[in-house]
Write a protein that holds these residues in place. Structure first.
Motif, PDB file in Angstrom:
ATOM      1  N   TYR A 297      41.346  -8.623  25.501  1.00  0.00           N
ATOM      2  CA  TYR A 297      41.011  -8.420  26.915  1.00  0.00           C
ATOM      3  C   TYR A 297      40.148  -7.172  27.097  1.00  0.00           C
ATOM      4  O   TYR A 297      39.160  -7.185  27.850  1.00  0.00           O
ATOM      5  CB  TYR A 297      42.299  -8.299  27.726  1.00  0.00           C
TER       6      TYR A 297
ATOM      7  N   PHE B  13      46.403  -5.996  36.040  1.00  0.00           N
ATOM      8  CA  PHE B  13      45.421  -7.077  35.979  1.00  0.00           C
ATOM      9  C   PHE B  13      44.766  -7.352  37.329  1.00  0.00           C
ATOM     10  O   PHE B  13      43.772  -8.073  37.387  1.00  0.00           O
ATOM     11  CB  PHE B  13      46.062  -8.340  35.420  1.00  0.00           C
TER      12      PHE B  13
ATOM     13  N   SER C  35      43.305 -14.748  33.658  1.00  0.00           N
ATOM     14  CA  SER C  35      43.835 -14.634  35.019  1.00  0.00           C
ATOM     15  C   SER C  35      45.099 -15.464  35.211  1.00  0.00           C
ATOM     16  O   SER C  35      46.122 -14.972  35.727  1.00  0.00           O
ATOM     17  CB  SER C  35      42.776 -15.053  36.037  1.00  0.00           C
TER      18      SER C  35
ATOM     19  N   TRP D  96      48.264 -14.090  33.086  1.00  0.00           N
ATOM     20  CA  TRP D  96      49.045 -12.947  33.567  1.00  0.00           C
ATOM     21  C   TRP D  96      49.780 -13.283  34.857  1.00  0.00           C
ATOM     22  O   TRP D  96      50.868 -12.765  35.115  1.00  0.00           O
ATOM     23  CB  TRP D  96      48.181 -11.706  33.703  1.00  0.00           C
TER      24      TRP D  96
END
Length: 416
Positions: free
Chosen positions: A251, A308, A381, A384
């Motif tokens: 990431y 996030f 996306s 998480w």
């Protein structure tokens, strides 16, 4: 009362070689394993496999670890801790050697997946915590479990930066060779921890299962409601943590940040885990262990959502690592202490392994599921968001149950 007035170090002095061996074994087995994500991007490009393929190997590792953990725990009752831990240490070295020399998916799957997974069942948290539990008086048990759990994070402080430096300067294979050298220390650590075999088990209380068979112990565990709730919530713990250790380096690279930041973040997680493990070991001796577990899951989920939801930067990444690190292995002393209180010491490693199976199924989902979602959607996306939602749900249920039913009646009368 004499034990309570005795300084902690003096109380622990007879058990220090055992505790140091168990702590070092846990530190290396967990630290090396948590740092494998550093090699994911260069390894997959060089060997010609996908991110999902690499995470499949990590997922297999977690399943092998989880499903063999109860067996390893049961074997310690029959053969003792030392041979099981030494065998696991040898498998760890072999797994890293195979991984470092791999030229395709098979070598990665067998090395990083199967061999290291089997090794972890023999060297990681459930075994190390059981060794520590047996070697110290009950009055200091929770504190000592926190200390051993804290030591479990120190390996990442060494392994992650070393692996990243070797990876950047000489390539991922040399980085893994560095891990092989570190893993050799598992052998003397397991030998010293194996001295616990010389300590006799205390006579079981009437509400413990010390004199039952393994089958009765398993049935008793799965008919105990607090244990079942704790085991189900443990699934989310594994999913969140392995998602982070496996996918955070990838990431950060996607975000265009310095590759060294991932190693720094893993190191910060390890450093703050020392503080968190010590705190939760101390707290577990004073408050409801199951409620504390639920609080960890809820807080982790909120931290994950915060990170996030914002653009990643070095500052937010290191702050995230610090907060998550404090909440990292604090579950270890709480789960180990709760199992010892519920069921006694003889079958602790096996029963803790039964709970850990759920944790590792979650780890499989976190590692492989995160890779599949990334390959399918091109982002993390959805992954998480799932981690946050399930973590909040598990934490709320765990806390609610602990508050509504804080204790259970005696589990089973000890049988001859």
């Amino acid at each position: 009362m004499t034990v309570l007035r005795t300084p902690l170090l003096q109380t622990l002095r007879p058990a220090l070689p055992i505790l140091i061996g168990a702590s070092l074994m846990l530190s290396l087995s967990m630290g090396l394993r948590q740092s494998l994500g550093i090699f994911m991007q260069p390894l997959t490009h060089d060997v010609g496999i996908s991110i999902a393929d690499f995470t499949l190997a990590i997922a297999v590792q977690n399943l092998a670890w989880g499903f063999l953990q109860p067996l390893a725990g049961a074997l310690t009752v029959r053969y003792g801790f030392r041979p099981i831990m030494l065998g696991g240490a040898l498998l760890y070295v072999a797994g890293l050697v195979l991984m470092a020399s791999a030229h395709g998916m098979l070598g990665i799957l067998l090395g990083a997946g199967v061999l290291i997974g089997v090794s972890l069942a023999c060297t990681a948290a459930a075994i190390a915590m059981s060794v520590a539990t047996r070697s110290v008086p009950v009055t200091v048990r929770s504190t000592v479990l926190g200390m051993v759990s804290a030591a479990g994070s120190l390996g990442a402080l060494m392994a992650a930066p070393l692996g990243q430096i070797l990876n950047q300067d000489y390539g991922w294979r040399v980085g893994l060779v560095g891990f092989v050298v570190l893993s050799l220390v598992l052998l003397p650590a397991a030998w010293f921890a194996g001295r616990v075999d010389n300590i006799p088990l205390p006579k079981p209380a009437n509400d413990e299962i010390g004199n039952t068979s393994a089958g009765v112990a398993v049935r008793t565990a799965f008919t105990n409601a607090p244990f079942v709730v704790m085991t189900c919530a443990y699934f989310v713990c594994g999913m969140q943590l392995v998602f982070i250790t496996t996918h955070l380096p990838s990431y950060l690279q996607i975000c265009g940040l310095d590759p060294m930041l991932s190693a720094q973040a893993l190191g910060v997680i390890g450093g703050f885990n020392v503080l968190g493990s010590l705190f939760f070991g101390w707290a577990g001796g004073r408050w409801n262990k199951l409620a504390l577990l639920g609080g960890i899951y809820i807080t982790r989920s909120l931290v994950l959502a915060w990170y996030f939801m914002h653009a990643a930067s070095p500052a937010t990444t290191l702050l995230f690592a610090a907060m998550m690190g404090f909440l990292w292995l604090g579950v270890g002393p709480l789960v180990a202490g709760a199992v010892a209180e519920m069921f006694g010491l003889k079958w602790q490693a096996m029963i803790q392994g039964l709970a850990f199976m759920s944790h590792q199924v979650g780890s499989f989902v976190g590692a492989y599921g995160g890779g599949v979602l990334y390959d399918s959607l091109g982002s993390y996306s959805l992954a998480w968001r799932i981690g946050v939602a399930t973590g909040l749900a598990a934490g709320i249920v765990q806390v609610a149950y602990a508050l509504i039913r804080p204790s259970e009646p005696p589990l089973v009368t000890a049988r001859s």
